[in-house]
Design a protein around this motif. Structure first.
Motif, PDB file in Angstrom:
ATOM      1  N   ARG A   1     -38.889  12.288 -48.981  1.00  0.00           N
ATOM      2  CA  ARG A   1     -37.912  12.589 -47.707  1.00  0.00           C
ATOM      3  C   ARG A   1     -38.720  12.342 -46.515  1.00  0.00           C
ATOM      4  O   ARG A   1     -39.847  12.816 -46.154  1.00  0.00           O
ATOM      5  N   VAL A   2     -38.315  11.465 -45.550  1.00  0.00           N
ATOM      6  CA  VAL A   2     -39.027  10.833 -44.447  1.00  0.00           C
ATOM      7  C   VAL A   2     -38.311  11.280 -43.188  1.00  0.00           C
ATOM      8  O   VAL A   2     -36.733  11.348 -42.931  1.00  0.00           O
ATOM      9  N   LEU A   3     -39.166  12.010 -42.424  1.00  0.00           N
ATOM     10  CA  LEU A   3     -38.709  12.309 -41.129  1.00  0.00           C
ATOM     11  C   LEU A   3     -39.634  11.580 -40.168  1.00  0.00           C
ATOM     12  O   LEU A   3     -40.844  11.213 -40.311  1.00  0.00           O
ATOM     13  N   ALA A   4     -39.099  11.230 -38.954  1.00  0.00           N
ATOM     14  CA  ALA A   4     -39.853  10.573 -38.035  1.00  0.00           C
ATOM     15  C   ALA A   4     -39.983  11.575 -36.746  1.00  0.00           C
ATOM     16  O   ALA A   4     -39.151  12.576 -36.575  1.00  0.00           O
ATOM     17  N   VAL A   5     -41.142  11.261 -36.026  1.00  0.00           N
ATOM     18  CA  VAL A   5     -41.549  12.259 -34.883  1.00  0.00           C
ATOM     19  C   VAL A   5     -41.750  11.473 -33.538  1.00  0.00           C
ATOM     20  O   VAL A   5     -42.256  10.377 -33.732  1.00  0.00           O
TER      21      VAL A   5
ATOM     22  N   ALA B   1     -34.169  11.851 -38.469  1.00  0.00           N
ATOM     23  CA  ALA B   1     -34.043  10.570 -39.403  1.00  0.00           C
ATOM     24  C   ALA B   1     -34.417   9.404 -38.634  1.00  0.00           C
ATOM     25  O   ALA B   1     -34.430   9.348 -37.399  1.00  0.00           O
ATOM     26  N   PRO B   2     -35.269   8.777 -39.300  1.00  0.00           N
ATOM     27  CA  PRO B   2     -36.174   7.325 -38.651  1.00  0.00           C
ATOM     28  C   PRO B   2     -35.103   6.783 -37.706  1.00  0.00           C
ATOM     29  O   PRO B   2     -35.379   6.237 -36.671  1.00  0.00           O
ATOM     30  N   GLU B   3     -33.861   6.300 -38.326  1.00  0.00           N
ATOM     31  CA  GLU B   3     -33.118   5.529 -37.501  1.00  0.00           C
ATOM     32  C   GLU B   3     -32.517   6.324 -36.256  1.00  0.00           C
ATOM     33  O   GLU B   3     -32.206   5.804 -35.110  1.00  0.00           O
ATOM     34  N   ALA B   4     -32.402   7.549 -36.141  1.00  0.00           N
ATOM     35  CA  ALA B   4     -31.975   8.412 -35.194  1.00  0.00           C
ATOM     36  C   ALA B   4     -33.130   8.337 -34.217  1.00  0.00           C
ATOM     37  O   ALA B   4     -32.918   8.316 -32.886  1.00  0.00           O
TER      38      ALA B   4
ATOM     39  N   PHE C   1     -34.454  12.380 -21.723  1.00  0.00           N
ATOM     40  CA  PHE C   1     -36.009  12.263 -21.924  1.00  0.00           C
ATOM     41  C   PHE C   1     -36.429  10.823 -22.114  1.00  0.00           C
ATOM     42  O   PHE C   1     -35.829  10.094 -23.023  1.00  0.00           O
ATOM     43  N   PRO C   2     -37.625  10.417 -21.681  1.00  0.00           N
ATOM     44  CA  PRO C   2     -38.280   9.077 -22.107  1.00  0.00           C
ATOM     45  C   PRO C   2     -39.118   9.251 -23.299  1.00  0.00           C
ATOM     46  O   PRO C   2     -40.157   9.945 -23.204  1.00  0.00           O
ATOM     47  N   PHE C   3     -38.571   9.086 -24.535  1.00  0.00           N
ATOM     48  CA  PHE C   3     -39.217   9.321 -25.816  1.00  0.00           C
ATOM     49  C   PHE C   3     -39.836   8.287 -26.172  1.00  0.00           C
ATOM     50  O   PHE C   3     -39.647   6.881 -25.742  1.00  0.00           O
ATOM     51  N   LYS C   4     -41.207   8.401 -27.114  1.00  0.00           N
ATOM     52  CA  LYS C   4     -41.811   7.267 -27.717  1.00  0.00           C
ATOM     53  C   LYS C   4     -42.062   7.682 -29.231  1.00  0.00           C
ATOM     54  O   LYS C   4     -42.462   8.941 -29.296  1.00  0.00           O
ATOM     55  N   PRO C   5     -42.051   7.016 -30.156  1.00  0.00           N
ATOM     56  CA  PRO C   5     -42.250   7.322 -31.554  1.00  0.00           C
ATOM     57  C   PRO C   5     -43.779   7.627 -31.709  1.00  0.00           C
ATOM     58  O   PRO C   5     -44.647   6.964 -31.189  1.00  0.00           O
TER      59      PRO C   5
ATOM     60  N   ALA D   1     -35.521   6.037 -33.786  1.00  0.00           N
ATOM     61  CA  ALA D   1     -35.677   4.823 -33.330  1.00  0.00           C
ATOM     62  C   ALA D   1     -34.543   4.602 -32.121  1.00  0.00           C
ATOM     63  O   ALA D   1     -34.803   3.985 -31.036  1.00  0.00           O
ATOM     64  N   ASP D   2     -33.264   5.137 -32.451  1.00  0.00           N
ATOM     65  CA  ASP D   2     -32.301   4.929 -31.294  1.00  0.00           C
ATOM     66  C   ASP D   2     -32.726   5.901 -30.208  1.00  0.00           C
ATOM     67  O   ASP D   2     -32.421   5.600 -28.860  1.00  0.00           O
ATOM     68  N   LEU D   3     -33.515   7.154 -30.523  1.00  0.00           N
ATOM     69  CA  LEU D   3     -33.638   7.885 -29.317  1.00  0.00           C
ATOM     70  C   LEU D   3     -34.893   7.329 -28.409  1.00  0.00           C
ATOM     71  O   LEU D   3     -34.807   7.511 -27.269  1.00  0.00           O
ATOM     72  N   CYS D   4     -35.680   6.463 -29.142  1.00  0.00           N
ATOM     73  CA  CYS D   4     -36.847   6.018 -28.538  1.00  0.00           C
ATOM     74  C   CYS D   4     -36.401   4.568 -27.727  1.00  0.00           C
ATOM     75  O   CYS D   4     -37.196   3.893 -27.379  1.00  0.00           O
ATOM     76  N   HIS D   5     -35.203   4.290 -28.149  1.00  0.00           N
ATOM     77  CA  HIS D   5     -34.659   2.766 -27.399  1.00  0.00           C
ATOM     78  C   HIS D   5     -35.474   1.540 -28.236  1.00  0.00           C
ATOM     79  O   HIS D   5     -35.612   0.662 -27.508  1.00  0.00           O
TER      80      HIS D   5
END
Length: 791
Positions: free
Chosen positions: A400-404, A369-372, A433-437, A374-378
């Motif tokens: 239906r929208v997914l973020a990567v 989910a995009p909001e999740a 882990f250090p994530f980026k969108p 966004a949270d994962l990538c801080h």
């Protein structure tokens, strides 16, 4: 056995008495009728058994397996040694098997071991037992023992044997038949004692008592109920809806809320990638255009964040586009070993996988989910707002929208993580882990073409349709508008957690669309809807849906994408996963319910005059018995087929799906059934009593008049109760008329039945009396049972 039914036993007793008093012809006739009624009962029971056998065949669990390189879906009893069984969350093993490969595989073996907690299975060759349920993970296992050779088979236990509790309808039936049986026995004893003491003819008094018992015993009611439910379940199966037990048909007529999943139920579950949006560059790709380099990296990471052998429709769509566009490029990595999987959780709606590239580098990809994400990538402040705004723009198009997101990108484990870990051991938590969108995926799942019309039909029938989805609120509202759901607010899964039970019960009255709902929250929704008085039909397909399916008044599992545990928890299974099939099942359930009450009303109506005539000697001691046991037996040849074959096959009455649902907990004989039965029965009783006391006529003539009226009116009531008229009602009416004409044509048969020949004037009188009786009964029925329109 049909021969041991109460009616047949009473007729046998009458035959023995006739033989005792020296009436061999009457005894022979009764024995012929016993055989005839027994054959009818046997045929009806055969139809029920055949319907139940077909239902059991259709209910047999299906197994996903690989045989000779082909992926198949077969009934569990067709598994062979050497088949590779697919192990997916929610699957139940159909054979003892040796594990070939597994990822995060945990099995619930409580069916065999009683152990309540799942156990991990990961060693190749490890033996897995038939009956185990895949609690999480996936894999493949080779069947090494099947059927009776499995551990489960040796214990002699069957997973398919389900004995559900008695439904309200069955309880009402048993209570009613028990009361009527006690009443019949009490009156019979009283009649025998009164008649015997007054006349001194104890054998004749016993015959009169047995005739009264034949008139009062509700022998048809259990037969009608069993046959209607069994054949109703078979009719449901023919339209693609499997009732796991026949009694499930009963509850369909009282459903008031249809709470359905969006994906695969309202939509076709044929996901396709329509948009790719890179981030932060914001480059947009649309389906139909060439897929250039700016979007290759985004699609590559989307594949790495998907299972290698996906069953989810979104992952299949990602894999399909990647195979088409990146098949010959360096962006696909089928040779990379998977090091760890980080599954979706209630706290973080993200699925991640950690890979090794074979050169010491590691790659982790996440999608969710995009909001999740966004949270994962801080992401914070304006960056988070811009990212979520871009996701909303895609969702507003009904996608239906997914973020990567990506992390590591070929580097060794982040140096800040190394002190926390053993050398080479990946982190336990994905947040480490250090994530980026990387961007957004917009997937389209087209609405089923039949859904808008089905929703209109459901709402016309007084049913409220509630849509539940894991999509975001914007996507959910867009799909709801396309489907034809009424406009209104959207309640999210986060909202559900923050509302009290009382407040939620009030909110669900006003909300028809629920978004970002986790499977475990469906139980909360079911209870909130039920707290508001709703009778809920809830759809589900996953392991976590099982509690909601059990709690719902009507649990509905998906046949194609549903897990074994979901199907085992449900009352109905949609074989084609189609919402339109569910609405059609509601219509068929209402038809079965309406026809069942027609049959029961007819049964009571036709028995009322027979019981009144049989009870006359009890009320008026010394009064001659008008109907003898042989006449009641002959009337059963009209009543039994009408109650079962004719009424069960009747089409739905016009406007049935424009009436409100049947009230939950309504008794077997509700007010409308009683009004219909008593109205018709009293009119017919009045008519037969007039003929029974026709002045200046011998008892044989009065018996002929009464019996003729009952034969003709018995068939005529089939016609009245079977509105609109059809070939079935015509056949039911013809049985009574045909028997009457046969009597007129055979004077010797009249003499055998102690009937007087009817003169032309008497025949005309019977026909006129029958017509007036049916006309009055018809007027009274329509006045008492005018249909209730939906407000």
């Amino acid at each position: 056995m049909a021969l041991l039914e109460p009616t047949n036993l009473l007729l046998l007793a009458c035959a023995l008495i006739y033989g005792w008093i020296g009436e061999p012809l009457e005894m022979a006739i009764l024995l012929v009728f016993v055989v005839g009624i027994s054959v009818l009962d046997a045929l009806q029971q055969h139809r029920s058994r055949r319907a139940l056998a077909e239902l059991a065949r259709l209910s047999a669990p299906l197994v996903h397996l690989r045989r000779d390189g082909l992926d198949l879906q077969l009934p569990a009893d067709q598994v062979r040694l050497g088949d590779l069984l697919r192990l997916e969350e929610g699957d139940r093993l159909a054979a003892d098997a040796a594990l070939r490969e597994g990822v995060g595989l945990w099995l619930d073996e409580s069916l065999l071991t009683g152990e309540s907690l799942p156990v991990q299975r990961q060693a190749p060759g490890e033996r897995l037992l038939a009956g185990s349920l895949v609690a999480s993970g996936r894999g493949w296992a080779e069947a090494v023992a099947i059927a009776a050779d499995t551990e489960l088979g040796r214990l002699g236990r069957s997973l398919a044997s389900v004995t559900p509790p008695l439904t309200p309808l069955q309880r009402h039936t048993r209570r009613l038949t028990g009361r009527l049986t006690l009443l019949a026995l009490g009156l019979c004893v009283a009649l025998a004692l009164i008649q015997g003491s007054v006349s001194g003819e104890w054998l004749q008094a016993l015959l009169a008592a047995l005739a009264l018992a034949l008139a009062l015993l509700p022998n048809e009611i259990p037969v009608v109920l069993a046959l209607f439910l069994a054949l109703g379940a078979l009719r449901l199966a023919r339209i693609g809806v499997l009732a796991r037990w026949p009694a499930a048909v009963e509850s369909l007529g009282s459903a008031t809320v249809l709470a359905v999943d969006k994906t695969g139920t309202l939509t076709a579950n044929r996901m396709a990638l329509q948009r790719l949006l890179t981030w932060p560059a914001g480059e947009l790709w649309q389906a139909g255009l060439p897929l250039e380099e700016p979007w290759h990296r985004l699609l590559e990471l989307a594949v790495l964040a998907s299972r290698g052998d996906p069953v989810d429709a979104m992952e299949l769509a990602i894999q399909r586009l990647a195979a088409e566009q990146l098949g010959q490029s360096e962006h696909l990595h089928p040779d990379w070993p998977l090091q760890r999987e980080y599954p979706l959780s209630r706290e973080l709606l993200v699925f991640s996988q950690l890979w090794s590239d074979g050169n010491g580098g590691r790659h982790i990809a996440a999608k969710g989910a995009p909001e999740a994400i966004a949270d994962l990538c801080h992401l914070q402040g304006e960056a988070a707002a811009a990212f979520l705004q871009a996701a909303d723009a895609l969702a507003a198009q009904g996608l239906r929208v997914l973020a990567v997101a990506s992390g590591l990108d070929g580097a060794p484990l982040h140096r800040e993580l190394q002190p926390l870990l053993d050398p080479g051991e990946p982190p336990v938590g994905v947040h480490d882990f250090p994530f980026k969108p990387l961007g957004l995926l917009g997937l389209a799942d087209p609405l089923r073409s039949e859904v808008p019309a089905a929703i209109v039909a459901a709402r016309q029938a007084g049913l409220r349709v509630v849509m539940i989805t894991g999509d975001g609120p914007t996507t959910a509202r867009s799909i709801a508008d396309q489907a034809g759901l009424p406009p209104g607010p959207v309640l999210s899964g986060t909202d559900l957690e923050s509302l009290s039970t009382a407040v939620l019960a009030e909110r669900v009255r006003q909300v028809d669309v629920f978004a970002r709902v986790m499977p475990a929250q469906k139980l909360q929704l079911v209870r909130a809807l039920q707290a508001g008085g709703a009778v809920v039909a809830m759809t589900g397909d996953g392991v976590n849906d099982a509690p909601a399916l059990k709690a719902a008044d009507i649990g509905v599992a998906m046949g194609r994408r549903g897990t074994a545990v979901a199907r085992e928890s449900a009352d109905l299974v949609l074989l084609n996963d189609s919402f339109a099939d569910l609405v059609e099942a509601i219509a068929l359930g209402r038809r079965v319910d309406a026809n069942l009450h027609r049959a029961l009303a007819y049964t009571l109506a036709i028995h009322l005059p027979i019981a009144a005539l049989s009870a006359l000697p009890l009320v008026l001691p010394g009064q001659a018995l008008i109907l003898l046991p042989v006449h009641i037996a002959l009337l059963h040849l009209v009543i039994d087929p009408a109650c079962t074959v004719v009424f069960e096959a009747l089409p739905a009455a016009p406007g049935l799906m424009r009436q409100p649902p049947r009230a939950a907990g309504a008794p077997l004989f509700g007010p409308s059934t009683w009004r219909r039965a008593l109205g018709q029965g009293l009119v017919l009783t009045l008519a037969v009593l007039v003929l029974a006391f026709w002045p200046h006529s011998p008892v044989e003539l009065r018996r002929s008049l009464v019996f003729s009226l009952l034969l003709l009116a018995g068939g005529g009531l089939v016609w009245l109760n079977g509105y609109p008229a059809s070939r079935h009602t015509l056949a039911g009416a013809a049985i009574g008329a045909g028997l009457w004409l046969l009597l007129l044509a055979l004077p010797r048969l009249q003499a055998v039945l102690s009937l007087a020949p009817l003169q032309p004037s008497s025949i005309v009188m019977v026909i006129i009396t029958t017509a007036l009786t049916l006309l009055l009964a018809d007027r009274l029925t329509h006045r008492l049972n005018a249909p209730r329109p939906i407000p």
